[in-house]
Scaffold this active site. Structure first.
Site, PDB file in Angstrom:
ATOM      1  N   ASP A  92      70.235  72.260  46.356  1.00 46.62           N
ATOM      2  CA  ASP A  92      68.969  71.528  46.467  1.00 46.62           C
ATOM      3  C   ASP A  92      68.170  72.148  47.614  1.00 46.62           C
ATOM      4  OD1 ASP A  92      70.318  69.896  44.652  1.00 46.62           O
ATOM      5  OD2 ASP A  92      69.687  68.026  45.612  1.00 46.62           O
ATOM      6  N   LYS A 154      62.891  67.854  42.228  1.00 45.63           N
ATOM      7  CA  LYS A 154      63.427  66.676  42.917  1.00 45.63           C
ATOM      8  C   LYS A 154      62.329  66.062  43.771  1.00 45.63           C
ATOM      9  CE  LYS A 154      67.013  65.617  46.410  1.00 45.63           C
ATOM     10  NZ  LYS A 154      68.189  66.164  47.132  1.00 45.63           N
ATOM     11  N   LYS A 182      65.129  64.995  39.418  1.00 40.20           N
ATOM     12  CA  LYS A 182      66.026  64.217  40.271  1.00 40.20           C
ATOM     13  C   LYS A 182      65.200  63.286  41.149  1.00 40.20           C
ATOM     14  CE  LYS A 182      69.572  64.612  43.909  1.00 40.20           C
ATOM     15  NZ  LYS A 182      70.499  65.522  44.627  1.00 40.20           N
TER      16      LYS A 182
END
Length: 223
Positions: A92, A154, A182
């Protein structure tokens, strides 16, 4: 949707600075018990998590350029390479918000592409920090991520002034299409998690994973 189904959406998260090795061990034990998709941890704890999770389906997710995203792209790439060597399954990364605000979109794209190359096939999630972006900036960032074919976009680090919203998740999903979304930051209960999933999220980042699957609210959690 039952608890086992929701659990497979969850990256069980512990990213705050004060987390101890015992906290990480507990996080891993909880992930095994509740069958969460992954643990999301800082990279220093990857070897410990790898040891604890050996022989289980729980994956290891780590963060790069976290939480500000303002590192040199080469540093982000180095972090990524070393994290994967240590045993990370998913990365991430935080986008460079300042470059977005400076309208340096070519630099934003190159930054993501540099980390994506370092992932060597491992899934990359790009954290947009949506609370700092306009709707147009969210769309443009998502379009770049779609072009590069990253695994996920995300919403948030969980370390800034706002987290995921249903509206931002829906906007991101409309923009990226088949790419995953996400939702992270402020997802602390079952109702919120299901709302994010219904809005288009295919992954939830949360430290309140147990509360989410049990239908309870953990008011002390911030991520």
């Amino acid at each position: 949707m039952d608890a086992k189904q929701i659990a497979q959406f969850i990256d069980h998260t512990a990213l705050t600075a004060e987390k101890t090795e015992q906290d990480i061990i507990q996080l891993c034990d909880e992930a095994i018990t509740h069958q969460f998709w992954s643990v999301c941890i800082n990279s220093a704890y990857i070897p410990l998590a790898k040891q604890k999770l050996a022989g289980t389906p729980v994956k290891i997710c780590t963060v790069v350029g976290f939480p500000l995203g303002a590192n040199l792209s080469t540093v982000k790439a180095f972090e990524t390479t070393e994290a994967i060597k240590a045993g990370a399954d998913e990365i991430d990364m935080v986008i460079n918000v300042g470059w977005i605000k400076s309208n340096k979109w070519d630099a934003v794209e190159k930054d993501i592409a540099t980390v994506l190359a370092a992932c060597a096939g491992k899934p990359l999630k790009v954290i947009l920090e949506t609370c700092l972006l306009s709707k147009d900036e969210i769309v443009k960032a998502c379009e770049i991520c779609k072009t590069l074919n990253v695994a996920f976009v995300k919403t948030s680090t969980g370390f800034n002034r706002g987290g995921a919203t249903k509206e931002d998740v829906a906007l991101m999903k409309r923009t990226v299409g088949d790419i995953g979304v996400k939702a992270s930051g402020g997802v602390r209960d079952t109702e919120t998690a299901i709302a994010m999933i219904n809005a288009g999220a295919s992954r939830i980042g949360a430290s309140a994973g147990i509360a989410i699957i049990h239908g309870l609210q953990d008011v002390s959690s911030t991520y």
